[in-house]
Design a protein around this motif. Structure first.
Motif, PDB file in Angstrom:
ATOM      1  N   LYS A   1       2.366  -9.366  -8.604  1.00  0.00           N
ATOM      2  CA  LYS A   1       2.913  -8.646  -7.445  1.00  0.00           C
ATOM      3  C   LYS A   1       3.753  -7.446  -7.883  1.00  0.00           C
ATOM      4  CE  LYS A   1       2.999 -12.910  -4.715  1.00  0.00           C
ATOM      5  NZ  LYS A   1       3.843 -13.923  -4.051  1.00  0.00           N
ATOM      6  N   LEU A   2       4.485  -7.590  -8.982  1.00  0.00           N
ATOM      7  CA  LEU A   2       5.308  -6.492  -9.471  1.00  0.00           C
ATOM      8  C   LEU A   2       4.457  -5.344 -10.024  1.00  0.00           C
ATOM      9  CD1 LEU A   2       8.159  -8.461 -11.292  1.00  0.00           C
ATOM     10  CD2 LEU A   2       8.338  -7.199  -9.139  1.00  0.00           C
ATOM     11  N   VAL A   3       3.383  -5.675 -10.724  1.00  0.00           N
ATOM     12  CA  VAL A   3       2.511  -4.636 -11.277  1.00  0.00           C
ATOM     13  C   VAL A   3       1.876  -3.809 -10.157  1.00  0.00           C
ATOM     14  CG1 VAL A   3       0.362  -4.229 -12.568  1.00  0.00           C
ATOM     15  CG2 VAL A   3       2.044  -5.851 -13.432  1.00  0.00           C
ATOM     16  N   LYS A   4       1.627  -4.440  -9.018  1.00  0.00           N
ATOM     17  CA  LYS A   4       1.041  -3.710  -7.886  1.00  0.00           C
ATOM     18  C   LYS A   4       2.001  -2.689  -7.280  1.00  0.00           C
ATOM     19  CE  LYS A   4      -0.531  -7.214  -5.425  1.00  0.00           C
ATOM     20  NZ  LYS A   4      -1.208  -7.874  -4.278  1.00  0.00           N
ATOM     21  N   THR A   5       3.284  -2.714  -7.674  1.00  0.00           N
ATOM     22  CA  THR A   5       4.208  -1.693  -7.192  1.00  0.00           C
ATOM     23  C   THR A   5       4.050  -0.384  -7.957  1.00  0.00           C
ATOM     24  OG1 THR A   5       6.032  -2.331  -8.695  1.00  0.00           O
ATOM     25  CG2 THR A   5       5.883  -3.483  -6.582  1.00  0.00           C
ATOM     26  N   LEU A   6       3.295  -0.402  -9.050  1.00  0.00           N
ATOM     27  CA  LEU A   6       3.017   0.839  -9.783  1.00  0.00           C
ATOM     28  C   LEU A   6       2.161   1.762  -8.916  1.00  0.00           C
ATOM     29  CD1 LEU A   6       2.017   0.005 -13.468  1.00  0.00           C
ATOM     30  CD2 LEU A   6       3.771   1.617 -12.755  1.00  0.00           C
ATOM     31  N   PRO A   7       2.457   3.055  -8.875  1.00  0.00           N
ATOM     32  CA  PRO A   7       1.634   3.999  -8.108  1.00  0.00           C
ATOM     33  C   PRO A   7       0.185   3.996  -8.597  1.00  0.00           C
ATOM     34  CG  PRO A   7       3.684   5.028  -8.795  1.00  0.00           C
ATOM     35  CD  PRO A   7       3.620   3.717  -9.498  1.00  0.00           C
ATOM     36  N   GLY A   8      -0.730   3.954  -7.650  1.00  0.00           N
ATOM     37  CA  GLY A   8      -2.154   3.997  -7.991  1.00  0.00           C
ATOM     38  C   GLY A   8      -2.755   2.679  -8.409  1.00  0.00           C
ATOM     39  N   VAL A   9      -1.957   1.615  -8.400  1.00  0.00           N
ATOM     40  CA  VAL A   9      -2.449   0.309  -8.869  1.00  0.00           C
ATOM     41  C   VAL A   9      -2.648  -0.632  -7.693  1.00  0.00           C
ATOM     42  CG1 VAL A   9      -1.890  -1.736 -10.241  1.00  0.00           C
ATOM     43  CG2 VAL A   9      -1.390   0.548 -11.136  1.00  0.00           C
ATOM     44  N   GLY A  10      -3.904  -1.048  -7.508  1.00  0.00           N
ATOM     45  CA  GLY A  10      -4.235  -2.040  -6.501  1.00  0.00           C
ATOM     46  C   GLY A  10      -4.532  -3.371  -7.171  1.00  0.00           C
ATOM     47  N   PRO A  11      -5.121  -4.320  -6.436  1.00  0.00           N
ATOM     48  CA  PRO A  11      -5.374  -5.660  -6.990  1.00  0.00           C
ATOM     49  C   PRO A  11      -6.226  -5.669  -8.257  1.00  0.00           C
ATOM     50  CG  PRO A  11      -5.645  -5.670  -4.613  1.00  0.00           C
ATOM     51  CD  PRO A  11      -5.466  -4.244  -4.998  1.00  0.00           C
ATOM     52  N   ILE A  12      -7.316  -4.871  -8.298  1.00  0.00           N
ATOM     53  CA  ILE A  12      -8.211  -4.899  -9.459  1.00  0.00           C
ATOM     54  C   ILE A  12      -7.522  -4.341 -10.693  1.00  0.00           C
ATOM     55  CG2 ILE A  12     -10.397  -4.087 -10.400  1.00  0.00           C
ATOM     56  CD1 ILE A  12     -10.636  -6.149  -8.142  1.00  0.00           C
ATOM     57  N   LEU A  13      -6.857  -3.199 -10.559  1.00  0.00           N
ATOM     58  CA  LEU A  13      -6.147  -2.629 -11.705  1.00  0.00           C
ATOM     59  C   LEU A  13      -4.981  -3.520 -12.129  1.00  0.00           C
ATOM     60  CD1 LEU A  13      -6.096   1.207 -10.923  1.00  0.00           C
ATOM     61  CD2 LEU A  13      -7.637  -0.063 -12.407  1.00  0.00           C
ATOM     62  N   ALA A  14      -4.318  -4.141 -11.166  1.00  0.00           N
ATOM     63  CA  ALA A  14      -3.216  -5.050 -11.502  1.00  0.00           C
ATOM     64  C   ALA A  14      -3.730  -6.254 -12.289  1.00  0.00           C
ATOM     65  CB  ALA A  14      -2.508  -5.511 -10.227  1.00  0.00           C
ATOM     66  N   MET A  15      -4.873  -6.786 -11.880  1.00  0.00           N
ATOM     67  CA  MET A  15      -5.501  -7.880 -12.633  1.00  0.00           C
ATOM     68  C   MET A  15      -5.756  -7.449 -14.079  1.00  0.00           C
ATOM     69  SD  MET A  15      -8.626  -9.165 -10.268  1.00  0.00           S
ATOM     70  CE  MET A  15      -8.461  -9.451  -8.516  1.00  0.00           C
ATOM     71  N   THR A  16      -6.365  -6.278 -14.218  1.00  0.00           N
ATOM     72  CA  THR A  16      -6.730  -5.784 -15.547  1.00  0.00           C
ATOM     73  C   THR A  16      -5.502  -5.607 -16.425  1.00  0.00           C
ATOM     74  OG1 THR A  16      -8.598  -4.591 -14.553  1.00  0.00           O
ATOM     75  CG2 THR A  16      -7.952  -3.949 -16.776  1.00  0.00           C
ATOM     76  N   ILE A  17      -4.480  -4.956 -15.893  1.00  0.00           N
ATOM     77  CA  ILE A  17      -3.260  -4.700 -16.660  1.00  0.00           C
ATOM     78  C   ILE A  17      -2.590  -6.004 -17.067  1.00  0.00           C
ATOM     79  CG2 ILE A  17      -0.914  -3.772 -16.490  1.00  0.00           C
ATOM     80  CD1 ILE A  17      -2.124  -1.526 -14.720  1.00  0.00           C
ATOM     81  N   LEU A  18      -2.468  -6.925 -16.137  1.00  0.00           N
ATOM     82  CA  LEU A  18      -1.762  -8.175 -16.415  1.00  0.00           C
ATOM     83  C   LEU A  18      -2.513  -9.039 -17.433  1.00  0.00           C
ATOM     84  CD1 LEU A  18       0.741  -9.811 -15.586  1.00  0.00           C
ATOM     85  CD2 LEU A  18      -0.655 -10.912 -13.843  1.00  0.00           C
ATOM     86  N   LEU A  19      -3.817  -9.185 -17.247  1.00  0.00           N
ATOM     87  CA  LEU A  19      -4.591 -10.085 -18.097  1.00  0.00           C
ATOM     88  C   LEU A  19      -4.884  -9.491 -19.475  1.00  0.00           C
ATOM     89  CD1 LEU A  19      -7.072 -11.542 -15.463  1.00  0.00           C
ATOM     90  CD2 LEU A  19      -5.081 -12.656 -16.463  1.00  0.00           C
ATOM     91  N   GLU A  20      -5.057  -8.177 -19.550  1.00  0.00           N
ATOM     92  CA  GLU A  20      -5.333  -7.556 -20.838  1.00  0.00           C
ATOM     93  C   GLU A  20      -4.073  -7.356 -21.665  1.00  0.00           C
ATOM     94  OE1 GLU A  20      -8.147  -7.030 -22.246  1.00  0.00           O
ATOM     95  OE2 GLU A  20      -9.440  -7.531 -20.563  1.00  0.00           O
ATOM     96  N   THR A  21      -2.932  -7.226 -20.998  1.00  0.00           N
ATOM     97  CA  THR A  21      -1.676  -7.048 -21.725  1.00  0.00           C
ATOM     98  C   THR A  21      -1.239  -8.340 -22.402  1.00  0.00           C
ATOM     99  OG1 THR A  21      -0.923  -5.281 -20.247  1.00  0.00           O
ATOM    100  CG2 THR A  21       0.763  -6.455 -21.501  1.00  0.00           C
ATOM    101  N   GLY A  22      -1.358  -9.452 -21.685  1.00  0.00           N
ATOM    102  CA  GLY A  22      -0.887 -10.712 -22.247  1.00  0.00           C
ATOM    103  C   GLY A  22       0.634 -10.757 -22.312  1.00  0.00           C
TER     104      GLY A  22
END
Length: 338
Positions: free
Chosen positions: A213-234
């Motif tokens: 939910k916090l990652v989705k507060t980034l500008p330009g980031v929706g559910p798919i990009l938030a998934m990618t960022i969260l899961l790939e970052t670890g």
């Protein structure tokens, strides 16, 4: 006595070497890629093995997981950071395994991150989804190309995805061409169904995650990009600072500078390609829908190339996300683009 193990992993076999504290070879053998066989071989030395180094290849999961489950301390060798002496005339699997064990013994081993086993499955779902989305785009482009060539009718990708197959097929007069379009439409519908199915499964797993939910507060980031960022970052704590994280996301320049002059480039492909894509996508959307970021981008664009200006936005977003994940806070526009 302490032993240090190096394993040069291949698709169907592994070369295993054990070195002692004086750099003498205690054991060396090429073994088939059978976990039980490798564990049985190492069991005689288990109590004196300080650590095992496994080469980071495409198929390391099964071996690292099995060794860790058996109680061994396992290190994943970062192959892009490990270099042997360039003057060597001959190297083979044995010398590679010895080199890995020697680096471990000397405390000079460059290691990669062992992504937690329990989270790899959902990350694999996300990567399969991205692969299917690329195939979906190829299918749409194929349908558009056929209809444009034969009927001179431009159809948008959105229309192809949303309209009934029968309506699309009416645009095509030639029966053979219509059959070709029909086969491509069937493939497209199957891919779309699987993409939706994977998305639902991924969202079901992480929708209640606070960090998601916090990652989705980034500008330009929706559910798919938030998934990618969260899961790939670890685990974000594995990065010492925001700059290291941004570099891992491929959001920094790759070049060598000496005496204020460019002397060459480093490996620009170092890092995570999925995160690199995610932050560039986020930058494009952020420029389009957020006025402060748009103004910042235009100032950069007046001084440099478009790709550099875009990468600057991606770099800022990745650094902001580092603090979001590390501190558990929401994005603040003034701090990043004020």
């Amino acid at each position: 006595m302490k032993l240090y193990c190096g394993i040069d992993l291949h698709s169907n076999n592994s070369y295993v070497v054990l070195l002692d504290e004086e750099d003498k070879i205690v054991y060396q053998k090429r073994l088939p890629n059978d976990l039980l066989g490798i564990l049985e071989t190492l069991s005689s030395y288990k109590n004196i093995i300080e650590g095992i180094v496994v080469e980071s290849t495409y198929n390391w999961y099964w071996l690292v997981d099995g060794l860790q489950a058996a109680g061994y301390k396992v290190h994943l060798a970062n192959t892009t950071a490990i270099k042997q002496y360039a003057g060597l005339k001959y190297t083979d699997d044995k010398s590679d395994a010895i080199w890995l064990a020697r680096l471990l013994r000397l405390g000079l081993l460059e290691t990669g991150h062992i992504y937690p086993k329990e989270k790899r499955g959902i990350r694999e779902l996300l990567r399969r989804r991205m692969f299917l989305v690329r195939q979906q785009t190829m299918s749409i482009l194929g349908i558009q190309g056929i209809i444009t060539r034969y009927e001179n009718i431009p159809l948008s990708g959105d229309k192809i995805k949303r309209e009934d197959d029968e309506k699309i097929l009416r645009y095509v007069q030639n029966p053979q061409v219509r059959l070709a379009v029909q086969s491509q439409l069937k493939i497209l519908r199957c891919i779309m169904d699987q993409v939706n199915h994977l998305e639902k499964n991924i969202l079901q797993e992480i929708k209640n995650d606070v960090l998601f939910k916090l990652v989705k507060t980034l500008p330009g980031v929706g559910p798919i990009l938030a998934m990618t960022i969260l899961l790939e970052t670890g685990e974000i704590k594995r990065f010492e600072n925001a700059g290291n994280y941004s570099s891992y996301c491929r959001c920094v320049e790759s070049k060598r500078i000496s005496n204020a002059k460019k002397k060459g480039e480093n490996n620009r492909k170092n890092g995570n390609a999925y995160l690199g894509w995610a932050y560039i996508e986020a930058a494009n959307f952020a420029i389009r829908y957020h006025e402060p970021i748009k103004r910042y981008y235009q100032r950069k664009l007046s001084k440099t190339k478009r790709v550099v200006a875009l990468k600057t936005i991606a770099n800022k977003l990745s650094k902001a996300c580092y603090f979001i994940l590390r501190d558990g806070v929401e994005f603040e526009m003034k701090k990043a683009f004020g």
